[in-house]
Design a protein around this motif. Structure first.
Motif, mmCIF file in Angstrom:
data_model
loop_
_atom_site.group_PDB
_atom_site.id
_atom_site.type_symbol
_atom_site.label_atom_id
_atom_site.label_comp_id
_atom_site.label_asym_id
_atom_site.label_seq_id
_atom_site.Cartn_x
_atom_site.Cartn_y
_atom_site.Cartn_z
ATOM 1 N N ASN A 182 86.429 12.732 -5.814
ATOM 2 C CA ASN A 182 87.813 12.725 -6.273
ATOM 3 C C ASN A 182 88.326 11.298 -6.453
ATOM 4 O O ASN A 182 89.074 11.010 -7.391
ATOM 5 N N ILE A 183 87.933 10.413 -5.539
ATOM 6 C CA ILE A 183 88.309 8.999 -5.666
ATOM 7 C C ILE A 183 87.675 8.416 -6.929
ATOM 8 O O ILE A 183 88.313 7.664 -7.681
ATOM 9 N N TYR A 184 86.426 8.767 -7.159
ATOM 10 C CA TYR A 184 85.685 8.297 -8.338
ATOM 11 C C TYR A 184 86.371 8.767 -9.626
ATOM 12 O O TYR A 184 86.646 7.979 -10.531
ATOM 13 N N MET A 185 86.669 10.084 -9.692
ATOM 14 C CA MET A 185 87.261 10.648 -10.902
ATOM 15 C C MET A 185 88.744 10.324 -11.047
ATOM 16 O O MET A 185 89.315 10.505 -12.129
ATOM 17 N N ASN A 186 89.370 9.841 -9.976
ATOM 18 C CA ASN A 186 90.761 9.412 -10.090
ATOM 19 C C ASN A 186 90.905 8.281 -11.105
ATOM 20 O O ASN A 186 91.950 8.139 -11.751
ATOM 21 N N LYS A 187 89.854 7.488 -11.238
ATOM 22 C CA LYS A 187 89.858 6.437 -12.269
ATOM 23 C C LYS A 187 90.033 7.058 -13.656
ATOM 24 O O LYS A 187 90.777 6.545 -14.497
ATOM 25 N N PHE A 188 89.320 8.153 -13.876
ATOM 26 C CA PHE A 188 89.419 8.849 -15.161
ATOM 27 C C PHE A 188 90.791 9.515 -15.304
ATOM 28 O O PHE A 188 91.415 9.457 -16.366
ATOM 29 N N ASP A 189 91.266 10.153 -14.230
ATOM 30 C CA ASP A 189 92.585 10.795 -14.264
ATOM 31 C C ASP A 189 93.665 9.802 -14.660
ATOM 32 O O ASP A 189 94.536 10.101 -15.489
ATOM 33 N N GLN A 190 93.619 8.616 -14.047
ATOM 34 C CA GLN A 190 94.631 7.592 -14.339
ATOM 35 C C GLN A 190 94.522 7.119 -15.789
ATOM 36 O O GLN A 190 95.539 6.859 -16.452
ATOM 37 N N PHE A 191 93.288 7.028 -16.283
ATOM 38 C CA PHE A 191 93.078 6.636 -17.681
ATOM 39 C C PHE A 191 93.679 7.677 -18.627
ATOM 40 O O PHE A 191 94.377 7.328 -19.591
#
Length: 339
Positions: free
Chosen positions: A201-210
Motif C-alpha cells: 500500500n505504501i508502494y502503490m500510494n506513489k501511484f495513487d498520489q500521481f
C-alpha cells in the motif's frame, strides 16, 4: 510538507512492545504447534528476541512455502513465529502513521474498509459520473502483472526513507524486506507477511498520489493491484493509458496488465462482481468456485453462511435459493446417515 514518523526504534523492539503485539498475533493461531511451542517459553523467547533486535544481531528466518488455489493458484510464504511477532510489532507502529498518508479511495488492507466498501464506492462514483445513469459512464479498469512478485526492494526502501528518519527502524524494515525475493534478488514480497500488506500500500500510494494530483483524476478507486478510473469521456480514458503505463514502469518498475474500457451499462467486472447501472451479479468464475467449495466441504454450515453473507451484497436471490437447496440436500444426507 511531508509528514515524518516520530516513533523511535525502541517503541518497536522494547519488551513491552513485543509483549503487547503477542495477543494480536495469537488470534486464530492458538492451536498451531509452532505457536504453542513459542508461547511455552514466551518470556525467554521475547527477551532473546528483544536483545537480538536491540543489538542488531537479529536475522530474519527462512520461510515455509505452501500452495493455495482459492481464488487462483498462489504460493504463500510463512515466516517463523518470532519473525511474525516482529512483523506485528513493526506494523502496530507503522500502520497508523502511513494510513493517514493514503488517499480516501484506497481500500485494500485498511481498517474499516475492504471489498464491500470499495464496491459501494464504485457504485456511488458510477452514479455520480453518469448523473444517476442519465449519461454514459465509461470505466478504465486495470491491474498489475504479478503484483507482489514485482515489488522492487530499493524503490520500496527509498519510499519508506522519505517518511522514516530513524535509521534503526529503516534497518529493521530492510531486514524484513530483504528476507525474501521472488524471481531475482531485490524483487518481490511474500504474500504471507502482515508487513507485506502495508508495504504494497505504501508502494502503490506513489501511484495513487500521481493519479489524483498529477493526472488530476477525480473518479478513481484502488483495491490492492486492481484499480478503476471513471469518466463520461472515453477519449479521456484512452489518453490516460499511456500515462498510467509510463508511471508504473518508470517509477515503480511495475507492468500494467489487463487494461479494458467498458461502460457500466455493458457490465464492469470489479472485485468479483459484474456491475451494471442498477444491480450487480456475481462473476461466473466466483460462482463456480463457490459451489465447488460448498461441495468439497460437504455443506459445512460456516462456509455456507459466509457465502450467503457475500451474496447479500448483490442481486443474487436465485443463487441464494440454489445454496439453500444444497443445504437441504446435505441435511437430508446427514439425517439418513445418522439413521
Amino acid at each position: 510538507m511531508k509528514r515524518h514518523l516520530t516513533h523511535s526504534f525502541q517503541d518497536i523492539v522494547s519488551t513491552e512492545s513485543l509483549l503487547y503485539a503477542w495477543p494480536e498475533f495469537l488470534r486464530g493461531k492458538r492451536t498451531r504447534r509452532d505457536v504453542q511451542y513459542f508461547q511455552f517459553y514466551l518470556t525467554d523467547n521475547i527477551f532473546v528476541l528483544r536483545d537480538d533486535l536491540a543489538d542488531k544481531t537479529y536475522r530474519h528466518g527462512q520461510y515455509n512455502t505452501f500452495h493455495i488455489t482459492d481464488p487462483k493458484p498462489r504460493v504463500i510464504h510463512k515466516a517463523p513465529v518470532r519473525d511474525r511477532l516482529v512483523h506485528h510489532a513493526l506494523y502496530k507502529i507503522l500502520y497508523p502513521f502511513f494510513d493517514k498518508t493514503f488517499i480516501a479511495n484506497s481500500y485494500s488492507c485498511r481498517e474499516s474498509r475492504g471489498t464491500h466498501k470499495a464496491i459501494g464506492k464504485f457504485n456511488q462514483l458510477a452514479r455520480k459520473v453518469g448523473e444517476n445513469h442519465a449519461h454514459t459512464c465509461w470505466v478504465l479498469k486495470c491491474d498489475i502483472k504479478q503484483f507482489f512478485a514485482n515489488i522492487n526492494h530499493q524503490i520500496l526502501l527509498r519510499i519508506l526513507g522519505e517518511y522514516i528518519p530513524d535509521k534503526d527502524i529503516m534497518w529493521l524494515c530492510k531486514e524484513i524486506i530483504s528476507s525474501f525475493h521472488s524471481s531475482k534478488p531485490g524483487v518481490g514480497l511474500p504474500l504471507g507477511n502482515l508487513t507485506s500488506q502495508l508495504f504494497v500500500n505504501i508502494y502503490m500510494n506513489k501511484f495513487d498520489q500521481f493519479v489524483k494530483h498529477e493526472m488530476k483524476t477525480k473518479y478513481y478507486i484502488r483495491y490492492a493491484d486492481d484499480f478503476v478510473v471513471m469518466s463520461r469521456d472515453k477519449s479521456y480514458l484512452l489518453a490516460q493509458i499511456f500515462k498510467i503505463r509510463e508511471f508504473l514502469k518508470t517509477e515503480l518498475q511495475l507492468t500494467a496488465h489487463k487494461i479494458s474500457i467498458r461502460t457500466v451499462a455493458s457490465g464492469v467486472d470489479f472485485l468479483g462482481w459484474v456491475h451494471f447501472p442498477d444491480y450487480r451479479v456475481l462473476r461466473t468464475a466466483t460462482k463456480r468456485r463457490m459451489f465447488r467449495n460448498i461441495s468439497n466441504s460437504n455443506g459445512d454450515e460456516v462456509i455456507i453462511q459466509s457465502y450467503l453473507g457475500l451474496l447479500s451484497h448483490g442481486n443474487t436471490h436465485k443463487l441464494q435459493g440454489e445454496i439453500l437447496e444444497l443445504v437441504n440436500i446435505y441435511h437430508s444426507k446427514r439425517v439418513a446417515g445418522a439413521v
